[in-house]
Enzyme design. Structure first.
Site, PDB file in Angstrom:
ATOM      1  N   GLN A  47      -7.870 -41.319 -11.050  1.00 26.61           N
ATOM      2  CA  GLN A  47      -6.568 -41.960 -11.210  1.00 26.61           C
ATOM      3  C   GLN A  47      -6.673 -43.211 -12.082  1.00 26.61           C
ATOM      4  O   GLN A  47      -7.513 -44.079 -11.855  1.00 26.61           O
ATOM      5  CB  GLN A  47      -6.000 -42.320  -9.833  1.00 26.61           C
ATOM      6  CG  GLN A  47      -4.596 -42.891  -9.872  1.00 26.61           C
ATOM      7  CD  GLN A  47      -3.549 -41.907 -10.371  1.00 26.61           C
ATOM      8  OE1 GLN A  47      -3.657 -40.711 -10.144  1.00 26.61           O
ATOM      9  NE2 GLN A  47      -2.545 -42.402 -11.061  1.00 26.61           N
ATOM     10  N   LYS A  71       0.150 -36.207  -4.812  1.00 25.21           N
ATOM     11  CA  LYS A  71      -0.647 -35.086  -5.300  1.00 25.21           C
ATOM     12  C   LYS A  71      -1.315 -34.347  -4.143  1.00 25.21           C
ATOM     13  O   LYS A  71      -1.364 -33.106  -4.114  1.00 25.21           O
ATOM     14  CB  LYS A  71      -1.698 -35.577  -6.299  1.00 25.21           C
ATOM     15  CG  LYS A  71      -1.113 -36.073  -7.613  1.00 25.21           C
ATOM     16  CD  LYS A  71      -2.162 -36.751  -8.493  1.00 25.21           C
ATOM     17  CE  LYS A  71      -1.542 -37.263  -9.772  1.00 25.21           C
ATOM     18  NZ  LYS A  71      -2.463 -38.012 -10.636  1.00 25.21           N
ATOM     19  N   ASP A 125      -6.595 -33.112 -15.803  1.00 23.94           N
ATOM     20  CA  ASP A 125      -5.680 -34.084 -16.419  1.00 23.94           C
ATOM     21  C   ASP A 125      -5.541 -33.833 -17.920  1.00 23.94           C
ATOM     22  O   ASP A 125      -4.608 -34.314 -18.551  1.00 23.94           O
ATOM     23  CB  ASP A 125      -6.186 -35.515 -16.192  1.00 23.94           C
ATOM     24  CG  ASP A 125      -5.387 -36.255 -15.129  1.00 23.94           C
ATOM     25  OD1 ASP A 125      -4.257 -35.829 -14.826  1.00 23.94           O
ATOM     26  OD2 ASP A 125      -5.897 -37.252 -14.593  1.00 23.94           O
TER      27      ASP A 125
END
Length: 291
Positions: free
Chosen positions: A96, A52, A119
């Site tokens: 994460q 990312k 997200d």
């Protein structure tokens, strides 16, 4: 059979984003800034987060990686999230997953400012998605929609079977494809491990989204001719013939199912690359909202 090439499509999307970022900078606008928080040293998570960060660099985003030790308490992580929530320089951020067992994932997701939740996991954004309101769509379902769109796959009036009911993929996918939208208007069946007579459902499907997490679960005798297959699964299976001792497979028995499919995603190189591309797209959207 045509491969739904997520690697190439994601590269095209990143190129489009890079052009938009260059235009923002040219006009003295704020450069998009994505932050990522990772707790612990899980190898797969580290690899994914680093990918990312590299993707941010490629498109001209600023990026911040916050690495915290596995022993970080829930309270310490919540404090870190609050700092990111109020930092005007950060357009969007992700925490994460998975997190260490002593941290409540849902509590962490709830603490993220929905306007920075690129997200798309916060209940506010999930609710907006369910109501077909403008919002951040979680990256994997968003990537699947984009892939189907760019390959001009018609979904309106089609029978779709989604196998797997996770909050990250299966459940939102079933909602999105049933909605009144360009890639939508389908008749969707959400199946899972307890669904009875699953092959009877999949044999009727024009499109199958496989996200059950069982390697090579979907076999050729479970699908009809010219079906469209989107394989979300990715699992390492032992393979002594490989130098690294394993190979990556999806939830679909690719070699046999691909002979019947009209379109199919490969594993790897299908849905996976799209996920990062759409995370970048969500971050660009957050940047525009904050402008």
């Amino acid at each position: 059979m045509i491969l739904l090439d997520g690697k190439k499509t994601s590269a095209d999307i990143k190129e489009e984003i890079a052009l938009e970022v260059a235009e923002l900078i040219k006009n003295d606008k704020k450069t998009p800034h994505l932050a990522a928080v990772i707790v612990g040293d899980d190898g797969a998570s580290l690899t994914y987060v680093n990918a990312k960060v590299k993707a941010c660099e490629r498109v001209g985003f600023e990026s911040t990686l916050i690495r915290l030790p596995k022993e970080t308490s829930e309270e310490e992580l919540l404090n870190e999230i609050e700092i990111l929530n109020i930092d005007n320089d950060i357009d969007g951020f992700i925490v994460q997953l998975p997190l260490p067992d002593h941290i409540n994932e849902q509590k962490i997701i709830m603490a993220i400012n929905p306007d920075k939740d690129v997200d798309g996991f916060h209940p506010t954004n999930v609710g907006k998605m369910a109501l077909n309101l403008p919002t951040f769509i979680s990256a994997t379902p968003f990537g699947i929609l984009e892939l189907l769109d760019r390959y001009n796959i018609k979904t309106s009036g089609k029978n779709v079977v989604v196998i797997g009911r996770s909050h990250i993929v299966g459940s939102p996918m079933s909602i999105l494809l049933s909605q009144k939208r360009k890639i939508g208007n389908a008749t969707v069946t959400l199946a899972h491990s307890r669904t009875k007579n699953l092959p009877e459902l999949t044999k009727q499907a024009d499109i199958i989204i496989a996200a059950i997490g069982i390697p090579e679960f979907l076999k050729a005798d479970m699908v009809k001719e010219d079906v469209v297959i989107v394989d979300v699964g990715i699992t390492r299976v032992a393979d002594a013939s490989r130098r690294n001792g394993f190979r990556l497979v999806g939830d679909v028995a690719f070699n046999e199912v691909s002979k019947k499919a009209s379109y199919i995603t490969p594993v790897p190189g299908g849905v996976g690359p799209m996920t990062i591309a759409m995370l970048l797209k969500n971050t660009l959207m957050a940047n525009k909202k904050n402008d």
